[in-house]
Design a protein around this motif. Sequence first.
Motif, short mmCIF file in Angstrom:
data_model
loop_
_atom_site.label_atom_id
_atom_site.label_comp_id
_atom_site.label_asym_id
_atom_site.label_seq_id
_atom_site.Cartn_x
_atom_site.Cartn_y
_atom_site.Cartn_z
N CYS A 251 39.05 35.55 46.90
CA CYS A 251 38.19 34.38 46.78
C CYS A 251 38.78 33.19 47.54
O CYS A 251 39.98 32.89 47.40
CB CYS A 251 38.01 34.03 45.31
SG CYS A 251 37.03 32.55 45.01
N THR A 252 37.95 32.52 48.34
CA THR A 252 38.44 31.38 49.12
C THR A 252 38.65 30.15 48.24
O THR A 252 39.26 29.17 48.67
CB THR A 252 37.45 31.03 50.24
OG1 THR A 252 36.16 30.78 49.66
CG2 THR A 252 37.34 32.16 51.25
N LYS A 253 38.16 30.19 47.00
CA LYS A 253 38.33 29.05 46.10
C LYS A 253 39.54 29.21 45.20
O LYS A 253 40.37 28.31 45.08
CB LYS A 253 37.08 28.85 45.24
CG LYS A 253 37.18 27.63 44.33
CD LYS A 253 35.87 27.31 43.64
CE LYS A 253 36.01 26.05 42.78
NZ LYS A 253 34.75 25.69 42.10
N CYS A 254 39.67 30.39 44.54
CA CYS A 254 40.78 30.55 43.60
C CYS A 254 41.89 31.47 44.13
O CYS A 254 42.99 31.50 43.58
CB CYS A 254 40.27 31.10 42.27
SG CYS A 254 39.69 32.81 42.33
N GLY A 255 41.59 32.24 45.19
CA GLY A 255 42.61 33.09 45.80
C GLY A 255 42.75 34.47 45.19
O GLY A 255 43.49 35.31 45.69
N HIS A 256 42.00 34.75 44.12
CA HIS A 256 42.13 36.04 43.45
C HIS A 256 41.17 37.08 44.04
O HIS A 256 40.16 36.74 44.66
CB HIS A 256 41.89 35.89 41.94
CG HIS A 256 42.84 34.96 41.29
ND1 HIS A 256 42.47 33.97 40.40
CD2 HIS A 256 44.19 34.83 41.42
CE1 HIS A 256 43.53 33.30 40.00
NE2 HIS A 256 44.59 33.81 40.61
N SER A 257 41.49 38.34 43.81
CA SER A 257 40.72 39.45 44.38
C SER A 257 39.30 39.50 43.80
O SER A 257 39.06 39.09 42.66
CB SER A 257 41.43 40.77 44.09
OG SER A 257 40.59 41.88 44.36
N PHE A 258 38.37 40.05 44.60
CA PHE A 258 37.01 40.25 44.11
C PHE A 258 37.00 41.22 42.92
O PHE A 258 36.06 41.23 42.12
CB PHE A 258 36.10 40.77 45.22
CG PHE A 258 36.19 42.26 45.48
CD1 PHE A 258 35.29 43.14 44.91
CD2 PHE A 258 37.20 42.77 46.30
CE1 PHE A 258 35.37 44.50 45.14
CE2 PHE A 258 37.29 44.13 46.54
CZ PHE A 258 36.37 45.00 45.95
#
Length: 650
Positions: free
Chosen positions: A441-448
């Motif tokens: 995720c470009t907002k939180c950095g965590h995987s889909f």
Amino acid sequence: MSADEKAATADDKKVTTILLLGESGVGKSTFINAFANYLCHESMAEAEAKELFHLIPSHFTMYDDDHNPKKIAVGIFDQYEADGTGAGTQFPKCYVFPVGEKVINLIDTPGIGDARGPQRDATNLRNLLDFLSNYKQVNAICILLKPNNAKVSVVFKYCILELLTNLNKTASENILFLFTNSRGTFYKPGDTGPALRTLLDQINSEDVKIPFTQKNTFCLDNEAFRFLMAKSPPNNVRFTDQDAGEFAASWTRSVAECQRMMTYINELPPHPVAETTSINKARTLIQLLTKPLADIAQNIAHNVKLCEDHRDKIREFEGDIEALTKELYTPTETLTSIPLDAPMTVCGDERCCAKITVADAQMTHYKSPCHNPCYLTSTDHNIIGNTGLLDCQVFNIYTNVEKARWKRADTITLHPDSSGNVNDKGEIFSAPATREKSENCTKCGHSFMVHLHVMTRTERRLIQVKNEVASSRMTSKEEAKNVKEFHMRSLEDKLASLRQESIEINKCVAMFACFLFNNALTAFNDAYEDYLGYLIATESKSSSTERTQNEANLKATLEQYKVQKTEFWKLYKKNDKNKVISPKNIEEAVDKLLNLKINGPEIRRHMNVLQKQRDKIHFMIKEVRVPMPLKKAKWYRGLYSKIHLSPNLT
């Protein structure tokens, strides 16, 4: 038949739903625009005198007297109508024509034989079947064809067969053929007729009989609508009186053919889509239940722990009768689904969400939704780690390669989760951009894989269910002893029921997983197993005093599920046709879940809330209610007076 059933049947008779199918470019959208004008105006002269009435953006190229090309366009394109690939309609959309107490639904669909290849055709078919599940019945399946096509494609044959497979073969009785652009073939099927008859001979069998006769074949030409488009501002094309006369004659002929077609459709028995046992309906049921069942599996694990602890407390209790009376309850954790105003993409990682308590209700709080609202059409809701999420804006980086400027919407490729804001000229302010996909995720950095697209939020509430029967029996120490034993047995019974229901739920979900694997159009991922894994990870980081036991109970549930799934896989490996899971088996399994003594009502409530949210989204973004004038064309009024509708239709 009950009063409710009679009322439902009466309501169904007031709705005529027509599905439009055809190859790309055959003119489905143009037909809808023309049909709307045929309904609203008595003649083409009346239509000329008024502002052009259109529902769907349309464009074509014509040449002036000096042989210079001129683009004729009307309407505003969005992501549902065009994406810059040459295809027209991108997703199914229903145009609702109200006529007093009567409603006509015209369902526009993406073209068969998509330029992007057979995979896109498979996706379009899945979207269509999902779309149709919102309607109880289809009155007609209208196949649009051009009359000058001597070869009907193999892809067209495939899509018709797939549709019949999913809707049930009896739907073949509701198929009719509509030939567009037929003035050049004297309003006859032309060269397409023999090719179509050959194709139908290959399809027809003992179970499927698709007629191709004068009775279910209709030939018209929607060129009169193009004429109105060209004459209307800002196009302002001039025509000779002779040309205008020919278009007026074409209008009259096409209106008569539409009248004949609607009369024929009203005489057909509707095909019951909602009651049809189909792969798609089974898939929809599974999709609705996946997250609720995983949440309920967690809820059962919590309730098992609560009952065990309370049973042990009652067993060791040594207080007086008054104190014992206060302990004669069954601790129960309940679940409630609360609809959201709009769907959103959220992150389930522990750093992005937390369990909070509000007014005695525990819920998962997503600190900052990654994308809200998010109206993705390519993802399944409430499934964690669904690959469809990769089309969400937060999993893509767009880099402009030119300066942004106003461009016609139909010339732009919109990204899948675009709002597509269009001005009154049908233009979008945008720039050509490269798209870099990301699994994080470009907002939180965590995987889909820890994200999900949600339509509801879930609240957990701890309640005490009083054992009134046991409480009323105590007047002496001996009775207190008996009541204590009675209440412990009731807790043991509750524990046994919870464990048995856990087994039943896992068995059903294991069946669902095997069914989806064998009927998947895209790569299969086990959403239930993934979601249980996510819940276990969440539980392990919980600050709850019951964390260890809850985590252990969930892990046991997961292992139990894996065992059940393995048993179903064995049936498929043996190729035992009598053991293959059918859509009917899925519906029977769902019925069994809904009738579970303890969790059945909870499952039903969750499913109903999700279904309402799903319907809400469907009608919000996929249906267009046509603003019909108070006065309808005479042929239209006459058509429905024949089927004895209310006199207020006029």
